[in-house]
Write a protein that holds these residues in place. Structure first.
Motif, short mmCIF file in Angstrom:
data_model
loop_
_atom_site.label_atom_id
_atom_site.label_comp_id
_atom_site.label_asym_id
_atom_site.label_seq_id
_atom_site.Cartn_x
_atom_site.Cartn_y
_atom_site.Cartn_z
N MET A 4 0.82 -1.20 0.00
CA MET A 4 0.00 0.00 0.00
C MET A 4 0.86 1.26 0.00
SD MET A 4 -2.79 1.50 2.69
CE MET A 4 -4.14 0.44 2.28
N VAL A 5 1.89 1.31 0.84
CA VAL A 5 2.71 2.52 0.92
C VAL A 5 3.46 2.75 -0.39
CG1 VAL A 5 4.88 1.66 1.94
CG2 VAL A 5 4.04 3.91 2.55
N SER A 6 3.92 1.69 -1.01
CA SER A 6 4.58 1.81 -2.30
C SER A 6 3.62 2.32 -3.37
CB SER A 6 5.16 0.45 -2.71
OG SER A 6 5.73 0.54 -3.98
N ASP A 7 2.40 1.80 -3.36
CA ASP A 7 1.40 2.24 -4.32
C ASP A 7 1.00 3.70 -4.09
OD1 ASP A 7 -0.34 1.32 -6.55
OD2 ASP A 7 -1.93 1.93 -5.17
N LEU A 8 0.86 4.09 -2.83
CA LEU A 8 0.56 5.48 -2.52
C LEU A 8 1.63 6.40 -3.08
CD1 LEU A 8 -0.73 5.34 1.17
CD2 LEU A 8 -1.93 6.40 -0.75
N ARG A 9 2.88 6.02 -2.89
CA ARG A 9 3.99 6.89 -3.32
C ARG A 9 4.17 6.88 -4.84
NH1 ARG A 9 5.54 10.77 -4.22
NH2 ARG A 9 7.67 11.35 -4.56
N MET A 10 4.18 5.72 -5.43
CA MET A 10 4.53 5.61 -6.86
C MET A 10 3.34 5.86 -7.79
SD MET A 10 7.63 5.21 -6.32
CE MET A 10 8.29 4.97 -7.91
N ARG A 11 2.25 5.15 -7.62
CA ARG A 11 1.12 5.28 -8.53
C ARG A 11 0.26 6.50 -8.24
NH1 ARG A 11 -4.27 3.67 -8.77
NH2 ARG A 11 -4.14 2.64 -6.76
N LEU A 12 0.02 6.75 -6.94
CA LEU A 12 -0.89 7.83 -6.55
C LEU A 12 -0.17 9.13 -6.25
CD1 LEU A 12 -3.26 5.67 -4.32
CD2 LEU A 12 -3.66 6.45 -6.65
N ASP A 13 1.15 9.13 -6.30
CA ASP A 13 1.98 10.33 -6.12
C ASP A 13 1.69 11.04 -4.79
OD1 ASP A 13 4.04 11.99 -6.97
OD2 ASP A 13 2.65 13.44 -7.82
N TYR A 14 1.52 10.25 -3.73
CA TYR A 14 1.31 10.80 -2.40
C TYR A 14 2.69 11.11 -1.83
CZ TYR A 14 -1.50 11.55 1.81
OH TYR A 14 -2.17 12.11 2.86
N SER A 15 2.95 12.36 -1.54
CA SER A 15 4.32 12.75 -1.17
C SER A 15 4.53 12.95 0.32
CB SER A 15 4.72 14.03 -1.91
OG SER A 15 3.84 15.08 -1.58
N ASN A 16 3.48 13.13 1.10
CA ASN A 16 3.64 13.46 2.53
C ASN A 16 3.50 12.21 3.39
OD1 ASN A 16 4.10 15.10 4.72
ND2 ASN A 16 2.08 16.07 4.70
N LEU A 17 4.43 11.27 3.20
CA LEU A 17 4.42 9.99 3.90
C LEU A 17 5.49 9.95 4.99
CD1 LEU A 17 4.09 7.72 0.75
CD2 LEU A 17 2.34 8.00 2.52
N PHE A 18 5.18 9.22 6.07
CA PHE A 18 6.14 9.03 7.15
C PHE A 18 7.36 8.27 6.63
CE2 PHE A 18 7.89 6.30 10.50
CZ PHE A 18 8.22 7.25 11.45
N VAL A 19 8.55 8.74 7.00
CA VAL A 19 9.80 8.08 6.62
C VAL A 19 10.43 7.49 7.88
CG1 VAL A 19 12.10 8.38 5.64
CG2 VAL A 19 10.16 9.67 4.71
N TRP A 20 10.64 6.18 7.84
CA TRP A 20 11.26 5.46 8.96
C TRP A 20 12.77 5.55 8.81
CZ3 TRP A 20 9.08 2.65 12.98
CH2 TRP A 20 9.94 1.84 13.70
N LYS A 21 13.41 6.14 9.78
CA LYS A 21 14.86 6.24 9.75
C LYS A 21 15.41 5.18 10.68
CE LYS A 21 15.12 11.04 8.45
NZ LYS A 21 15.63 10.91 7.13
N ALA A 22 16.02 4.18 10.12
CA ALA A 22 16.56 3.06 10.90
C ALA A 22 18.06 2.98 10.70
CB ALA A 22 15.90 1.76 10.47
#
Length: 196
Positions: A107-125
């Motif tokens: 889902m997160v990949s689809d939100l970013r790539m297909r739906l161009d959702y840019s304001n997503l949480f970034v996990w810094k590990a």
């Protein structure tokens, strides 16, 4: 759009529909928490919308979508529409998707790539092998992060820093318990905790 009154709550009627307690307001910021499921009638995919607190008001739940029949790709399109609806200053609502569900990373990949959702949480590990911090999209719940998340949420709720509007969320919170046998907090047997 119709704002839902408390007397109108019926889970079957609202399964797959957006419950709205407050429409977006100018000058406010919003965050979305998403727990995706597979859409096969078992666990529910859930999208909770929170108006971010400031000096004038605490964090407040303003909308909720829970559904047990949409696959993660279709549900992601709903999340995108909700994020656009609760946008502020031209930016979608800040969205955090739990990725360790079987379909969360999809889902997160689809939100970013297909739906161009840019304001997503970034996990810094921190990667001990390469000695650098990695940037992965989405939230990863594990035995270290889960108790911290629960403790912060409970503190916010009890102290009045978070106002919950959903009777379904409150119902799931009342069924949430600590299982000492497996050392994990979860819903009682036969109940759900997807909204939490």
């Amino acid at each position: 759009m119709r704002v839902v009154e408390r007397s109108e709550y019926d889970y079957d009627e609202w399964n797959g529909r957006l419950l709205v307690w407050e429409e977006p307001r100018p000058g406010e910021s919003y965050a979305i928490g998403v727990d995706p499921a597979e859409g096969v009638g078992a666990d529910r995919s859930v999208c909770e919308v929170i108006k971010i607190g400031n000096y004038e008001h605490p964090d407040e739940q303003v909308a909720e979508l829970a559904c047990d029949f949409l696959d993660p790709i279709v549900f992601g399109s709903y999340v995108k529409a909700i994020g656009d609806f609760y946008a502020s200053d031209g930016m979608e609502a800040f969205c955090t998707v739990e990725c360790n569900a079987p379909c969360g990373d999809t889902m997160v990949s689809d939100l970013r790539m297909r739906l161009d959702y840019s304001n997503l949480f970034v996990w810094k590990a921190y990667d001990k092998v390469s000695n650098i911090y990695t940037n992965k999209l989405g939230w990863w719940t594990n035995r270290t992060t889960r108790p911290k998340l629960i403790a912060r949420g409970l503190h916010a709720f009890v102290s009045g820093d978070l106002i919950i509007r959903s009777p379904y969320l409150i119902d799931e919170m009342s069924d949430f318990e600590r299982d000492h046998f497996i050392a994990k907090a979860k819903a009682r047997y036969g109940r759900h905790d997807d909204r939490i």
